[in-house]
Design a protein around this motif. Structure first.
Motif, PDB file in Angstrom:
ATOM      1  N   HIS A  59     -97.149 -57.335   1.278  1.00  0.00           N
ATOM      2  CA  HIS A  59     -97.267 -58.754   1.492  1.00  0.00           C
ATOM      3  C   HIS A  59     -96.888 -58.977   2.721  1.00  0.00           C
ATOM      4  N   TYR A  60     -95.792 -58.163   3.532  1.00  0.00           N
ATOM      5  CA  TYR A  60     -95.244 -58.307   4.828  1.00  0.00           C
ATOM      6  C   TYR A  60     -96.358 -57.974   5.752  1.00  0.00           C
ATOM      7  N   ARG A  61     -96.945 -56.674   5.384  1.00  0.00           N
ATOM      8  CA  ARG A  61     -97.920 -56.233   6.386  1.00  0.00           C
ATOM      9  C   ARG A  61     -99.182 -57.034   6.472  1.00  0.00           C
ATOM     10  N   GLN A  62     -99.621 -57.821   5.393  1.00  0.00           N
ATOM     11  CA  GLN A  62    -100.509 -58.905   5.251  1.00  0.00           C
ATOM     12  C   GLN A  62    -100.466 -60.082   6.328  1.00  0.00           C
ATOM     13  N   GLU A  63     -99.129 -60.411   6.244  1.00  0.00           N
ATOM     14  CA  GLU A  63     -98.786 -61.555   7.164  1.00  0.00           C
ATOM     15  C   GLU A  63     -98.209 -61.432   8.460  1.00  0.00           C
ATOM     16  N   ALA A  64     -97.605 -60.352   8.866  1.00  0.00           N
ATOM     17  CA  ALA A  64     -96.936 -59.974   9.902  1.00  0.00           C
ATOM     18  C   ALA A  64     -97.262 -59.028  11.131  1.00  0.00           C
ATOM     19  N   GLY A  65     -97.119 -59.225  12.164  1.00  0.00           N
ATOM     20  CA  GLY A  65     -97.373 -58.318  13.137  1.00  0.00           C
ATOM     21  C   GLY A  65     -98.806 -57.989  13.915  1.00  0.00           C
ATOM     22  N   HIS A  66     -99.013 -56.875  14.539  1.00  0.00           N
ATOM     23  CA  HIS A  66    -100.365 -56.635  15.171  1.00  0.00           C
ATOM     24  C   HIS A  66    -101.220 -56.154  13.983  1.00  0.00           C
ATOM     25  N   LEU A  67    -102.344 -56.266  14.105  1.00  0.00           N
ATOM     26  CA  LEU A  67    -103.464 -55.981  13.057  1.00  0.00           C
ATOM     27  C   LEU A  67    -103.500 -54.471  13.225  1.00  0.00           C
ATOM     28  N   ASP A  68    -103.548 -53.934  14.545  1.00  0.00           N
ATOM     29  CA  ASP A  68    -103.701 -52.363  14.485  1.00  0.00           C
ATOM     30  C   ASP A  68    -102.281 -51.623  14.260  1.00  0.00           C
ATOM     31  N   LEU A  69    -101.201 -52.193  13.633  1.00  0.00           N
ATOM     32  CA  LEU A  69    -100.051 -51.713  13.588  1.00  0.00           C
ATOM     33  C   LEU A  69     -99.732 -51.851  11.999  1.00  0.00           C
ATOM     34  N   LYS A  70    -100.591 -52.347  11.156  1.00  0.00           N
ATOM     35  CA  LYS A  70    -100.276 -52.398   9.879  1.00  0.00           C
ATOM     36  C   LYS A  70    -100.754 -51.176   8.900  1.00  0.00           C
ATOM     37  N   GLY A  71     -99.576 -50.019   9.379  1.00  0.00           N
ATOM     38  CA  GLY A  71     -99.850 -48.761   8.637  1.00  0.00           C
ATOM     39  C   GLY A  71     -98.557 -48.812   7.274  1.00  0.00           C
ATOM     40  N   ILE A  72     -98.514 -47.510   6.856  1.00  0.00           N
ATOM     41  CA  ILE A  72     -97.395 -47.510   5.978  1.00  0.00           C
ATOM     42  C   ILE A  72     -96.012 -47.424   6.695  1.00  0.00           C
ATOM     43  N   PRO A 156     -94.787 -63.621  15.223  1.00  0.00           N
ATOM     44  CA  PRO A 156     -96.184 -63.641  15.644  1.00  0.00           C
ATOM     45  C   PRO A 156     -96.309 -65.159  16.876  1.00  0.00           C
ATOM     46  N   ALA A 157     -96.935 -64.836  17.718  1.00  0.00           N
ATOM     47  CA  ALA A 157     -97.043 -66.048  18.553  1.00  0.00           C
ATOM     48  C   ALA A 157     -98.003 -67.201  17.853  1.00  0.00           C
ATOM     49  N   GLY A 158     -97.204 -68.317  17.945  1.00  0.00           N
ATOM     50  CA  GLY A 158     -97.902 -69.435  17.447  1.00  0.00           C
ATOM     51  C   GLY A 158     -97.465 -69.723  15.926  1.00  0.00           C
ATOM     52  N   SER A 159     -96.704 -68.812  15.550  1.00  0.00           N
ATOM     53  CA  SER A 159     -96.313 -68.960  13.899  1.00  0.00           C
ATOM     54  C   SER A 159     -95.477 -70.007  13.788  1.00  0.00           C
ATOM     55  N   ARG A 160     -95.071 -70.421  12.368  1.00  0.00           N
ATOM     56  CA  ARG A 160     -94.159 -71.249  11.861  1.00  0.00           C
ATOM     57  C   ARG A 160     -92.945 -70.535  12.106  1.00  0.00           C
ATOM     58  N   THR A 161     -92.756 -69.090  12.079  1.00  0.00           N
ATOM     59  CA  THR A 161     -91.495 -68.533  12.500  1.00  0.00           C
ATOM     60  C   THR A 161     -90.944 -68.708  13.739  1.00  0.00           C
ATOM     61  N   GLU A 162     -92.184 -68.553  14.802  1.00  0.00           N
ATOM     62  CA  GLU A 162     -91.986 -68.753  16.099  1.00  0.00           C
ATOM     63  C   GLU A 162     -91.238 -70.245  16.503  1.00  0.00           C
ATOM     64  N   GLN A 163     -91.845 -71.067  15.637  1.00  0.00           N
ATOM     65  CA  GLN A 163     -91.352 -72.682  15.773  1.00  0.00           C
ATOM     66  C   GLN A 163     -89.875 -72.698  15.423  1.00  0.00           C
ATOM     67  N   LEU A 164     -89.567 -72.221  14.198  1.00  0.00           N
ATOM     68  CA  LEU A 164     -88.312 -72.120  14.052  1.00  0.00           C
ATOM     69  C   LEU A 164     -87.159 -71.315  14.872  1.00  0.00           C
ATOM     70  N   PHE A 165     -87.590 -70.119  15.310  1.00  0.00           N
ATOM     71  CA  PHE A 165     -86.646 -69.370  16.499  1.00  0.00           C
ATOM     72  C   PHE A 165     -86.666 -70.245  17.590  1.00  0.00           C
ATOM     73  N   ASP A 166     -87.587 -70.978  17.994  1.00  0.00           N
ATOM     74  CA  ASP A 166     -87.377 -71.912  19.402  1.00  0.00           C
ATOM     75  C   ASP A 166     -86.514 -73.125  19.142  1.00  0.00           C
ATOM     76  N   ARG A 167     -86.168 -73.375  17.941  1.00  0.00           N
ATOM     77  CA  ARG A 167     -85.247 -74.457  17.387  1.00  0.00           C
ATOM     78  C   ARG A 167     -84.014 -73.774  17.352  1.00  0.00           C
ATOM     79  N   LEU A 168     -83.882 -72.902  16.871  1.00  0.00           N
ATOM     80  CA  LEU A 168     -82.614 -72.092  16.641  1.00  0.00           C
ATOM     81  C   LEU A 168     -81.774 -71.352  17.856  1.00  0.00           C
ATOM     82  N   PHE A 169     -82.762 -70.852  18.493  1.00  0.00           N
ATOM     83  CA  PHE A 169     -82.301 -69.519  19.401  1.00  0.00           C
ATOM     84  C   PHE A 169     -82.963 -70.009  20.859  1.00  0.00           C
TER      85      PHE A 169
END
Length: 182
Positions: A59-72, A156-169
């Motif tokens: 699930h994490y791999r499907q959602e996060a990171g770079h497409l070409d880094l989604k290995g095992i 990931p750039a533009g993600s909800r996580t980035e928005q949260l981190f911008d508010r917190l850190f």
């Protein structure tokens, strides 16, 4: 991806109990009567041996990171870091099931002689994301107890996580990526 770094002294306050190395580290959080989630520091073996680990990683791999880094997951490299005291792990559990994973890699900052915690993996299943702030606080507490001078998070750039981190850190660096496998 963007990366943020905060100093251990400016981290958001953690109200849950947590100790370091060799002890049971856990915090329990309830958002409502339906969802009791426990966040606990664990060993790498605890994560690898959990029956839901591979599913959560998928699930994490499907959602996060770079497409070409989604290995095992490279269990040997994680094991090397853990054996050398450079990896901190935590998990989120709800109703006895793994619902979140965290891996923090401790890295020396050679130009200023301090250790910095780098959050390599931070993932909660979507239905438990209301506990995200508690998961972040747990990461900060683990890094602080290790003795890190600061902690870096990326998203990931533009993600909800980035928005949260911008508010917190404090945004300190912007990370760029180029594949070298072409």
């Amino acid at each position: 991806m963007t990366a943020g770094v905060i100093s251990a002294s400016s981290a958001p306050k953690q109200s849950a109990i947590h100790t370091h190395r060799g002890c049971a580290h856990q915090s329990a959080y309830r958002l409502d009567n339906r969802d009791m989630m426990k966040i606990e520091t664990c060993t790498l073996s605890d994560l690898f041996n959990d029956p839901r680990y591979e599913e959560v990683c998928q699930h994490y791999r499907q959602e996060a990171g770079h497409l070409d880094l989604k290995g095992i997951v490279d269990k040997d490299k994680y094991s090397f870091l853990a054996q050398n005291g450079l990896l901190l792990c935590a998990r989120a559990v709800s109703d006895g099931k793994l619902v979140g994973i965290m891996a923090i890699v401790m890295c020396p900052s050679l130009h200023n002689s301090k250790d910095v915690a780098n959050v390599d993996t931070l993932y909660l299943e979507p239905e438990h994301r209301g506990h995200g702030l508690q998961f972040l606080r747990h990461a900060i507490k683990m890094a602080r107890e290790f003795g890190a001078a600061g902690i870096r998070f990326s998203a990931p750039a533009g993600s909800r996580t980035e928005q949260l981190f911008d508010r917190l850190f404090t945004r300190s660096d912007v990370t760029y990526y180029k594949s070298l496998e072409d």
